[in-house]
Design a protein around this motif. Structure first.
Motif, PDB file in Angstrom:
ATOM      1  N   ARG A   5       0.817  -1.211   0.000  1.00 45.36           N
ATOM      2  CA  ARG A   5       0.000   0.000   0.000  1.00 45.36           C
ATOM      3  C   ARG A   5       0.855   1.267   0.000  1.00 45.36           C
ATOM      4  O   ARG A   5       0.504   2.253  -0.655  1.00 45.36           O
ATOM      5  N   VAL A   6       1.987   1.237   0.712  1.00 43.46           N
ATOM      6  CA  VAL A   6       2.841   2.428   0.771  1.00 43.46           C
ATOM      7  C   VAL A   6       3.961   2.393  -0.266  1.00 43.46           C
ATOM      8  O   VAL A   6       4.823   3.261  -0.290  1.00 43.46           O
ATOM      9  N   GLY A   7       3.965   1.361  -1.124  1.00 43.06           N
ATOM     10  CA  GLY A   7       4.940   1.294  -2.208  1.00 43.06           C
ATOM     11  C   GLY A   7       6.334   0.888  -1.787  1.00 43.06           C
ATOM     12  O   GLY A   7       7.324   1.322  -2.383  1.00 43.06           O
ATOM     13  N   LEU A   8       6.434  -0.007  -0.780  1.00 43.57           N
ATOM     14  CA  LEU A   8       7.751  -0.415  -0.284  1.00 43.57           C
ATOM     15  C   LEU A   8       7.999  -1.915  -0.415  1.00 43.57           C
ATOM     16  O   LEU A   8       8.940  -2.437   0.182  1.00 43.57           O
TER      17      LEU A   8
ATOM     18  N   SER B  75      15.723   6.612   2.216  1.00 46.41           N
ATOM     19  CA  SER B  75      15.603   8.065   2.118  1.00 46.41           C
ATOM     20  C   SER B  75      14.585   8.552   3.146  1.00 46.41           C
ATOM     21  O   SER B  75      13.882   7.747   3.776  1.00 46.41           O
ATOM     22  N   GLY B  76      14.474   9.874   3.316  1.00 44.20           N
ATOM     23  CA  GLY B  76      13.508  10.423   4.261  1.00 44.20           C
ATOM     24  C   GLY B  76      12.082  10.021   3.937  1.00 44.20           C
ATOM     25  O   GLY B  76      11.306   9.642   4.819  1.00 44.20           O
ATOM     26  N   GLY B  77      11.724  10.074   2.655  1.00 42.88           N
ATOM     27  CA  GLY B  77      10.372   9.698   2.254  1.00 42.88           C
ATOM     28  C   GLY B  77      10.100   8.226   2.487  1.00 42.88           C
ATOM     29  O   GLY B  77       8.994   7.843   2.895  1.00 42.88           O
ATOM     30  N   GLN B  78      11.104   7.379   2.237  1.00 42.19           N
ATOM     31  CA  GLN B  78      10.944   5.944   2.474  1.00 42.19           C
ATOM     32  C   GLN B  78      10.806   5.650   3.964  1.00 42.19           C
ATOM     33  O   GLN B  78      10.052   4.764   4.360  1.00 42.19           O
TER      34      GLN B  78
ATOM     35  N   ARG C 150       7.257   6.454   4.936  1.00 43.71           N
ATOM     36  CA  ARG C 150       6.332   5.422   4.460  1.00 43.71           C
ATOM     37  C   ARG C 150       6.464   4.134   5.279  1.00 43.71           C
ATOM     38  O   ARG C 150       5.488   3.426   5.499  1.00 43.71           O
ATOM     39  N   THR C 151       7.669   3.851   5.759  1.00 41.87           N
ATOM     40  CA  THR C 151       7.867   2.696   6.639  1.00 41.87           C
ATOM     41  C   THR C 151       7.099   2.881   7.941  1.00 41.87           C
ATOM     42  O   THR C 151       6.427   1.955   8.425  1.00 41.87           O
TER      43      THR C 151
ATOM     44  N   PRO D 292       8.143  16.801  -2.469  1.00 40.30           N
ATOM     45  CA  PRO D 292       6.730  16.865  -2.870  1.00 40.30           C
ATOM     46  C   PRO D 292       6.157  15.554  -3.401  1.00 40.30           C
ATOM     47  O   PRO D 292       5.034  15.193  -3.028  1.00 40.30           O
ATOM     48  N   PRO D 293       6.877  14.801  -4.268  1.00 37.28           N
ATOM     49  CA  PRO D 293       6.291  13.527  -4.725  1.00 37.28           C
ATOM     50  C   PRO D 293       6.020  12.559  -3.578  1.00 37.28           C
ATOM     51  O   PRO D 293       4.998  11.861  -3.575  1.00 37.28           O
ATOM     52  N   SER D 294       6.922  12.529  -2.583  1.00 40.75           N
ATOM     53  CA  SER D 294       6.712  11.639  -1.439  1.00 40.75           C
ATOM     54  C   SER D 294       5.506  12.085  -0.629  1.00 40.75           C
ATOM     55  O   SER D 294       4.727  11.259  -0.131  1.00 40.75           O
ATOM     56  N   ARG D 295       5.333  13.410  -0.484  1.00 38.70           N
ATOM     57  CA  ARG D 295       4.169  13.933   0.237  1.00 38.70           C
ATOM     58  C   ARG D 295       2.881  13.520  -0.465  1.00 38.70           C
ATOM     59  O   ARG D 295       1.916  13.107   0.171  1.00 38.70           O
ATOM     60  N   GLU D 296       2.863  13.662  -1.779  1.00 37.22           N
ATOM     61  CA  GLU D 296       1.666  13.322  -2.540  1.00 37.22           C
ATOM     62  C   GLU D 296       1.343  11.831  -2.415  1.00 37.22           C
ATOM     63  O   GLU D 296       0.173  11.448  -2.298  1.00 37.22           O
ATOM     64  N   GLN D 297       2.377  10.991  -2.422  1.00 34.98           N
ATOM     65  CA  GLN D 297       2.150   9.555  -2.287  1.00 34.98           C
ATOM     66  C   GLN D 297       1.582   9.232  -0.907  1.00 34.98           C
ATOM     67  O   GLN D 297       0.634   8.443  -0.777  1.00 34.98           O
ATOM     68  N   LEU D 298       2.134   9.856   0.141  1.00 39.76           N
ATOM     69  CA  LEU D 298       1.621   9.630   1.486  1.00 39.76           C
ATOM     70  C   LEU D 298       0.165  10.060   1.597  1.00 39.76           C
ATOM     71  O   LEU D 298      -0.659   9.373   2.209  1.00 39.76           O
ATOM     72  N   LEU D 299      -0.157  11.195   0.996  1.00 43.50           N
ATOM     73  CA  LEU D 299      -1.527  11.690   1.053  1.00 43.50           C
ATOM     74  C   LEU D 299      -2.489  10.749   0.338  1.00 43.50           C
ATOM     75  O   LEU D 299      -3.605  10.504   0.818  1.00 43.50           O
TER      76      LEU D 299
END
Length: 228
Positions: free
Chosen positions: A114-117, A129-132, A135-136, A160-167
């Motif tokens: 679901r979180v792409g990991l 990375s920070g975004g990963q 998501r973890t 921004p892409p990581s924020r959009e994915q989390l949202l």
């Protein structure tokens, strides 16, 4: 339904929360904003039952939060985690399941997907990375046996892409029936993605849909707060 009723809480000589009342409806996505030191993290800890208010109460479906804390999951800020701990992404997520007797909205494999990991399941935490990392933490929260998720600055210091994915993930979780309260900073137009915005500065200054909040506080006022 999670409710705070007239919550007051002091931290040392400072009154962190003053007469805070808040109701979170099932399936809603709410942003919690306010300046640094506004009491956002403290409020999340009170709502999860980690902290007991000096006055007032917190109830889940009409019963005191004590005794049913497992139904409310708190995702901490990324800076509170030791990312050099020798464990994999999948191992970190599994820790969330071990905190309860049942899975949350999904099991470990489904949460990672679901979180792409999924492809990073065997990766060590210090290689993310920070975004990963964010998501973890979200995946670990998703496997907890909770009906309400409290996320403390999940979009801080990520691109921004990581924020959009989390949202997108948060929206999917709400559609599955869970309730989310998300604190953060530097929101700007990102507030439009939320059902509701609560502005906190010790007490609740405003509470309503994003467009109503903008009319109430004004674009300049929101910019000056640099909500966080």
């Amino acid at each position: 339904m999670l409710q705070a009723k007239g919550v007051h809480l002091s931290r040392g000589t400072r009154q962190a929360l003053r007469d805070v009342s808040l109701t979170l409806e099932p399936g809603s996505l709410t942003a919690l904003v306010g300046p640094n030191g506004a009491g956002k993290t403290t409020l999340l800890q009170v709502l999860q039952g980690q902290l007991a208010p000096d006055r007032g109460s917190v109830e889940l479906d009409g019963a005191p939060i004590r005794g049913q804390r497992s139904r409310v999951a708190l995702m901490p800020q990324r800076g509170e985690i030791d990312w050099h701990f020798p464990i994999t992404v999948a191992g970190m997520v599994e820790l969330g399941h071990r905190s309860g007797k049942r899975h949350g909205c999904c099991d470990v494999a489904a949460a990672l997907q679901r979180v792409g990991l999924t492809e990073l399941a065997g990766q060590r935490l210090d290689q993310l990375s920070g975004g990963q990392q964010q998501r973890t933490l979200l995946a670990r929260t998703l496997v907890q046996p909770a009906d309400v998720l409290l996320l403390d600055e999940p979009t801080a210091a990520i691109d921004p892409p990581s924020r959009e994915q989390l949202l997108r993930v948060m929206r999917e979780v709400c559609r599955a029936g869970l309730t989310l309260l998300v604190s953060g900073h530097d929101w700007g137009t990102a507030l439009d993605a939320y059902d509701r915005v609560v502005v906190l500065d010790g007490s609740v200054l405003a509470d309503g849909p994003p467009d109503t909040i903008r009319r109430t506080l004004g674009a300049v006022s929101m910019g000056n707060h640099r909500c966080g």
